[in-house]
Design a protein around this motif. Sequence first.
Motif, PDB file in Angstrom:
ATOM      1  N   HIS A 213       0.839  -1.207   0.000  1.00 33.66           N
ATOM      2  CA  HIS A 213       0.000   0.000   0.000  1.00 33.66           C
ATOM      3  C   HIS A 213       0.874   1.258   0.000  1.00 33.66           C
ATOM      4  CE1 HIS A 213      -4.134  -1.327   0.100  1.00 33.66           C
ATOM      5  NE2 HIS A 213      -3.880  -2.212   1.052  1.00 33.66           N
ATOM      6  N   SER A 214       2.001   1.210   0.713  1.00 32.32           N
ATOM      7  CA  SER A 214       2.883   2.381   0.749  1.00 32.32           C
ATOM      8  C   SER A 214       3.497   2.644  -0.622  1.00 32.32           C
ATOM      9  CB  SER A 214       3.988   2.199   1.799  1.00 32.32           C
ATOM     10  OG  SER A 214       4.991   1.298   1.365  1.00 32.32           O
ATOM     11  N   PHE A 215       3.730   1.593  -1.404  1.00 30.02           N
ATOM     12  CA  PHE A 215       4.248   1.783  -2.757  1.00 30.02           C
ATOM     13  C   PHE A 215       3.227   2.536  -3.608  1.00 30.02           C
ATOM     14  CE2 PHE A 215       6.730  -2.466  -2.283  1.00 30.02           C
ATOM     15  CZ  PHE A 215       7.671  -1.834  -1.483  1.00 30.02           C
ATOM     16  N   LYS A 216       1.968   2.216  -3.424  1.00 29.09           N
ATOM     17  CA  LYS A 216       0.931   2.854  -4.222  1.00 29.09           C
ATOM     18  C   LYS A 216       0.826   4.350  -3.929  1.00 29.09           C
ATOM     19  CE  LYS A 216      -3.963   2.613  -5.469  1.00 29.09           C
ATOM     20  NZ  LYS A 216      -3.690   2.566  -6.909  1.00 29.09           N
ATOM     21  N   THR A 217       0.972   4.738  -2.641  1.00 31.91           N
ATOM     22  CA  THR A 217       0.813   6.145  -2.272  1.00 31.91           C
ATOM     23  C   THR A 217       1.985   7.008  -2.708  1.00 31.91           C
ATOM     24  OG1 THR A 217       1.822   5.814  -0.081  1.00 31.91           O
ATOM     25  CG2 THR A 217      -0.567   5.488  -0.258  1.00 31.91           C
ATOM     26  N   THR A 218       3.058   6.381  -3.165  1.00 37.26           N
ATOM     27  CA  THR A 218       4.260   7.124  -3.563  1.00 37.26           C
ATOM     28  C   THR A 218       3.971   8.172  -4.634  1.00 37.26           C
ATOM     29  OG1 THR A 218       5.778   5.348  -2.978  1.00 37.26           O
ATOM     30  CG2 THR A 218       6.517   6.865  -4.678  1.00 37.26           C
ATOM     31  N   ARG A 219       3.086   7.851  -5.551  1.00 37.25           N
ATOM     32  CA  ARG A 219       2.828   8.782  -6.653  1.00 37.25           C
ATOM     33  C   ARG A 219       2.197  10.081  -6.164  1.00 37.25           C
ATOM     34  NH1 ARG A 219       0.702   5.565 -12.007  1.00 37.25           N
ATOM     35  NH2 ARG A 219       2.694   4.578 -12.522  1.00 37.25           N
ATOM     36  N   ASP A 220       1.421  10.007  -5.099  1.00 37.89           N
ATOM     37  CA  ASP A 220       0.796  11.221  -4.570  1.00 37.89           C
ATOM     38  C   ASP A 220       1.715  11.969  -3.607  1.00 37.89           C
ATOM     39  OD1 ASP A 220      -1.636  10.816  -5.957  1.00 37.89           O
ATOM     40  OD2 ASP A 220      -2.270   9.375  -4.432  1.00 37.89           O
ATOM     41  N   SER A 221       2.357  11.228  -2.707  1.00 36.11           N
ATOM     42  CA  SER A 221       3.211  11.871  -1.706  1.00 36.11           C
ATOM     43  C   SER A 221       4.609  12.158  -2.227  1.00 36.11           C
ATOM     44  CB  SER A 221       3.324  10.967  -0.471  1.00 36.11           C
ATOM     45  OG  SER A 221       4.071   9.794  -0.774  1.00 36.11           O
ATOM     46  N   LEU A 222       5.004  11.444  -3.288  1.00 34.26           N
ATOM     47  CA  LEU A 222       6.367  11.478  -3.862  1.00 34.26           C
ATOM     48  C   LEU A 222       7.399  10.890  -2.917  1.00 34.26           C
ATOM     49  CD1 LEU A 222       6.456  14.999  -5.593  1.00 34.26           C
ATOM     50  CD2 LEU A 222       5.708  12.798  -6.535  1.00 34.26           C
ATOM     51  N   ILE A 223       6.958  10.383  -1.753  1.00 27.28           N
ATOM     52  CA  ILE A 223       7.896   9.817  -0.779  1.00 27.28           C
ATOM     53  C   ILE A 223       8.120   8.341  -1.094  1.00 27.28           C
ATOM     54  CG2 ILE A 223       8.294   9.287   1.650  1.00 27.28           C
ATOM     55  CD1 ILE A 223       6.667  11.741   2.379  1.00 27.28           C
ATOM     56  N   ILE A 224       9.334   8.029  -1.471  1.00 26.78           N
ATOM     57  CA  ILE A 224       9.716   6.646  -1.746  1.00 26.78           C
ATOM     58  C   ILE A 224       9.952   5.937  -0.414  1.00 26.78           C
ATOM     59  CG2 ILE A 224      11.522   5.175  -2.714  1.00 26.78           C
ATOM     60  CD1 ILE A 224       9.958   6.370  -4.890  1.00 26.78           C
ATOM     61  N   PRO A 225       9.304   4.791  -0.175  1.00 23.87           N
ATOM     62  CA  PRO A 225       9.578   4.047   1.062  1.00 23.87           C
ATOM     63  C   PRO A 225      11.040   3.611   1.108  1.00 23.87           C
ATOM     64  CG  PRO A 225       7.617   3.213  -0.042  1.00 23.87           C
ATOM     65  CD  PRO A 225       8.295   4.136  -1.009  1.00 23.87           C
ATOM     66  N   SER A 226      11.507   3.311   2.288  1.00 24.86           N
ATOM     67  CA  SER A 226      12.886   2.856   2.423  1.00 24.86           C
ATOM     68  C   SER A 226      13.097   1.583   1.611  1.00 24.86           C
ATOM     69  CB  SER A 226      13.210   2.564   3.897  1.00 24.86           C
ATOM     70  OG  SER A 226      14.487   1.962   4.004  1.00 24.86           O
ATOM     71  N   GLU A 269      12.635   9.783   3.259  1.00 26.40           N
ATOM     72  CA  GLU A 269      12.960  10.094   4.651  1.00 26.40           C
ATOM     73  C   GLU A 269      14.442   9.868   4.930  1.00 26.40           C
ATOM     74  OE1 GLU A 269      10.994  11.504   6.593  1.00 26.40           O
ATOM     75  OE2 GLU A 269       8.967  11.105   5.841  1.00 26.40           O
ATOM     76  N   GLU A 270      15.057   8.962   4.160  1.00 27.01           N
ATOM     77  CA  GLU A 270      16.463   8.618   4.396  1.00 27.01           C
ATOM     78  C   GLU A 270      17.436   9.524   3.644  1.00 27.01           C
ATOM     79  OE1 GLU A 270      14.006   5.621   5.794  1.00 27.01           O
ATOM     80  OE2 GLU A 270      14.137   6.211   3.681  1.00 27.01           O
ATOM     81  N   ILE A 271      17.116   9.896   2.406  1.00 25.07           N
ATOM     82  CA  ILE A 271      18.108  10.617   1.594  1.00 25.07           C
ATOM     83  C   ILE A 271      17.636  11.984   1.114  1.00 25.07           C
ATOM     84  CG2 ILE A 271      19.192   8.465   0.831  1.00 25.07           C
ATOM     85  CD1 ILE A 271      17.794   8.950  -1.899  1.00 25.07           C
ATOM     86  N   GLY A 272      16.502  12.470   1.619  1.00 27.67           N
ATOM     87  CA  GLY A 272      16.077  13.817   1.259  1.00 27.67           C
ATOM     88  C   GLY A 272      15.173  13.859   0.057  1.00 27.67           C
ATOM     89  N   GLN A 273      15.355  14.876  -0.799  1.00 22.66           N
ATOM     90  CA  GLN A 273      14.474  14.995  -1.952  1.00 22.66           C
ATOM     91  C   GLN A 273      15.196  15.552  -3.172  1.00 22.66           C
ATOM     92  OE1 GLN A 273      12.050  18.575  -0.052  1.00 22.66           O
ATOM     93  NE2 GLN A 273      11.416  18.272  -2.179  1.00 22.66           N
ATOM     94  N   ILE A 274      14.594  15.274  -4.334  1.00 26.36           N
ATOM     95  CA  ILE A 274      15.102  15.763  -5.611  1.00 26.36           C
ATOM     96  C   ILE A 274      14.004  16.601  -6.256  1.00 26.36           C
ATOM     97  CG2 ILE A 274      15.926  15.114  -7.907  1.00 26.36           C
ATOM     98  CD1 ILE A 274      16.879  12.471  -6.646  1.00 26.36           C
ATOM     99  N   PHE A 275      14.376  17.750  -6.782  1.00 27.94           N
ATOM    100  CA  PHE A 275      13.416  18.552  -7.527  1.00 27.94           C
ATOM    101  C   PHE A 275      14.114  19.157  -8.736  1.00 27.94           C
ATOM    102  CE2 PHE A 275      14.920  20.602  -3.718  1.00 27.94           C
ATOM    103  CZ  PHE A 275      15.266  21.895  -4.054  1.00 27.94           C
TER     104      PHE A 275
END
Length: 369
Positions: A213-226, A269-275
């Motif tokens: 389920h967390s993989f699915k929400t990635t597209r909306d939150s942009l947060i990749i699970p660990s 959460e582990e490596i920050g973000q890319i934009f």
Amino acid sequence: MKILVTGANGFVGKNLVVELKNKGYKDIFEVTRETNLFKLENYIQKCDFVFHLAGVNRPNEEQEFIQGNNIFTLKLLELLKKHQNQSPILFTSSIQALQDNPYGRSKKTCEEILFSYSEETGAKVLIYRLPNLFGKWCRPNYNSVIATFCHNIANDLEIQMNDPNIELTLGYIDDVLDEFLQALTGKESKKVNFCTLTKTYNIKLGELAEKLHSFKTTRDSLIIPSLEKELDRVLYSTYLSYLEENNFSYKLKKNTDHRGWLAEFIKSEEIGQIFISKTKPGVTRGNHWHHTKVEKFLVIQGHAVIRFRKINSSKILEYHVNGETLEVVDIPAGYTHSIENIGEEDVITLFWACEIFDPEKPDTYYVEV
């Protein structure tokens, strides 16, 4: 080397055949339900190794277990004996062989048939009691809970879970292929009478569903699970393989103003973000500094100058960058910094920040360079 693969259209068979081809094997005899007896016998006369992967898992009637598993195995061995072919045989059994159910009993019978054949002929027999397998191309709503969960979650369908605390023992298809290729060269992993996978994974059913389920929400939150753990990486890879073909892409939100635009791409959460941003000619971005947050800038199109000034100093540093050279510029803490488009075309820049932006604690202070 001529290799015969029964069940070549099945989950393991499809993956094995393409990997054998990847490794340079050219003479692969693919046996499916459509293969007639004449062709099968022709293959058996020529083969040097047999991967016996064919089997019935979910028949309409219990009798089909005997027909699809036991009788076909007997026919295969009968033809090998007829043509005096003592090729090694690798057979995919199941941990269900230890259970008293129709499928398990049919697999146990196949094991006994193969052990007897080995004693009679001296042919090498490798039997793998495989755990629950998963990976790309596994059929959903059949005999793999991961395939079913991935398919349903990816396609907005409900999943059924009777006991979230049930612990699963899993085998990933690439690990199975690695082991089978080792066995092909006589380097199988063996314990007593049975061969084993050197790598398996354990996870509770509820935890598995939560991860998917967390993989699915990635597209909306942009947060990749660990993806630090290997199981998480291979589960994510498997999940993506169940997306519908018209659903491989998703749009990002572009924040547009007079300077150009900026869009967040990936967060972790582990490596920050890319934009990524586009900056119009003559426009400057930034003019701020951070106590702790650090960043990397990479211009991939256009010409720009990145300026720095330590906040308690008057000295200004300049780095001239362009999209042809691909020069990464580190942004250290305690320096106010900016990036100015000094060319005639739009500047496109990739940014990495060591943490996800938190509007409640932005660690961003606006000061002109």
